[in-house]
Design an enzyme around this catalytic site. Sequence first.
Site, mmCIF file in Angstrom:
data_model
loop_
_atom_site.group_PDB
_atom_site.id
_atom_site.type_symbol
_atom_site.label_atom_id
_atom_site.label_comp_id
_atom_site.label_asym_id
_atom_site.label_seq_id
_atom_site.Cartn_x
_atom_site.Cartn_y
_atom_site.Cartn_z
ATOM 1 N N ARG A 154 -12.580 9.266 11.020
ATOM 2 C CA ARG A 154 -11.064 9.259 11.458
ATOM 3 C C ARG A 154 -10.627 10.652 11.014
ATOM 4 N NH1 ARG A 154 -5.983 6.828 10.700
ATOM 5 N NH2 ARG A 154 -4.546 8.290 10.570
ATOM 6 N N TYR A 157 -9.940 14.742 13.370
ATOM 7 C CA TYR A 157 -8.734 15.202 13.947
ATOM 8 C C TYR A 157 -7.966 16.055 12.887
ATOM 9 C CZ TYR A 157 -3.770 14.850 15.319
ATOM 10 O OH TYR A 157 -2.212 14.769 15.527
ATOM 11 N N LEU A 204 3.425 2.255 17.753
ATOM 12 C CA LEU A 204 4.750 2.198 18.400
ATOM 13 C C LEU A 204 4.422 1.537 19.698
ATOM 14 C CD1 LEU A 204 8.255 2.547 18.585
ATOM 15 C CD2 LEU A 204 7.380 4.083 20.172
ATOM 16 N N SER A 306 -4.408 6.908 5.718
ATOM 17 C CA SER A 306 -3.340 7.259 4.800
ATOM 18 C C SER A 306 -2.501 6.006 4.235
ATOM 19 C CB SER A 306 -2.530 8.325 5.244
ATOM 20 O OG SER A 306 -3.258 9.158 5.980
ATOM 21 N N ARG A 309 2.768 8.280 3.711
ATOM 22 C CA ARG A 309 3.045 9.752 4.100
ATOM 23 C C ARG A 309 4.597 10.005 4.044
ATOM 24 N NH1 ARG A 309 0.388 10.142 9.738
ATOM 25 N NH2 ARG A 309 -1.882 9.905 8.929
#
Length: 348
Positions: A154, A157, A204, A306, A309
Amino acid sequence: MPLQFNDASVTVAIVGCGGFIGSHLLDAVLCRTKWRVFGVDVDFYRIQHRLNDERCEFLNADLADADVVERIAKYPVVVNLAAICIPSRYMAEAPTVIRSNYDHPAALAEACARSGAWLIHFSTSEVYGRTPADSAELEEDASELVFGPVSSSRWSYATAKLLTERFIAGLDGLRWTVVRPFNFVGPYMDFMPGVDGEGIPRVLANFSTALVRGEPLKLVNGGKACRTFTSVFDAVDFVFALLSSGDKGLSQAFNVGNPQNEVSIAELADRMRRIYARLKGLPLESLPEPEVVDGEAFYGRGYDDSLRRLPSVKKAENLLGFRAQVPLDVVLEESLNWFIGHYSYAAD
Ligand code: NAD
Ligand code: UDP
């Protein structure tokens, strides 16, 4: 000397101008300024309405091409949005993701350092890494950047984005600004899987797809992770605040986010279900209940997350006078409305 928006001699290069953020930025530059645009992308489907604009020159080309990089860097302002940034690809195609998020922008940064162009580079809020559920506000110049083990691909990036930031900040003579987006959302975000894209888009688009298809929204690992969703229109306003700030934004990384819009993913699902039911005139109970899924089963081996954030936005406020404005429900309704209309032909 700040750039003047009514100066018709200015040309801005927008790399990745056909993407989600790029398409909104392109529209805003053409509507709010007299500037010309040099737009580069490998995909122009979102900006068909701009392809014949006389103030634009578009180049269908890959940033991996060294000649393309040299052409882009000739312009005085270069906004680089080009990247592979779809989470499901971070596990399955880590080397490709790393080349896209390190090799290509690093070459562009070197060219800008040679030419004197101002490089506005889009990084990610994911550089803050594997933040725990109780993490405090994330500060650009103070927070620790902690990633998971190499087996958690993961982080391919985020690692590449962070290396690019370090490279940019270390390049002699480069005029640079780094932008760290905190979950921008709005119309034209990502794609509908199986219709105009493959893989798993960001949340989304994934939730919107499920709603339109009458399928359950999938809550990865229970939907406990929190994000601060930010309207793409606020994001564009940030870029304009930066562009009009003279030298104030140079040699700085900025969080661009909306701390007022913090929700867990489970709460996001709840809000989107309610908005969708209202927009369609359906009883909420008629929509399927969300379903909990395991992260690795959903995204593939090596998925990690995460858990919180939350951006500190003091720096953008103090240096540029910018603060995001759009409330979460407003941008969710706007995005869902757009999604329903845009994909009505492909709902089943
Ligand atoms: P997007 O995928 O919609 O847009 C990226 C565009 O870049 C696409 O149109 C794609 O075709 C183009 N592109 C990719 N590789 C290219 C290449 N080699 N040559 C030419 N064009 C190429 O993504 P977005 O949401 O608009 O994000 C833009 C930038 O912001 C990316 O760098 C991304 O990592 C960063 N970012 C965005 C968000 C967000 O919330 N949207 C969050 C974190 C970081
Ligand atoms: N997520 C989810 N269901 C989905 C897609 C995403 O629960 O269908 C979760 C994902 O695990 C993460 C959050 O939503 O915790 C945001 O994911 P996204 O891919 O949009 O972006 P990220 O902020 O993780 O880069």
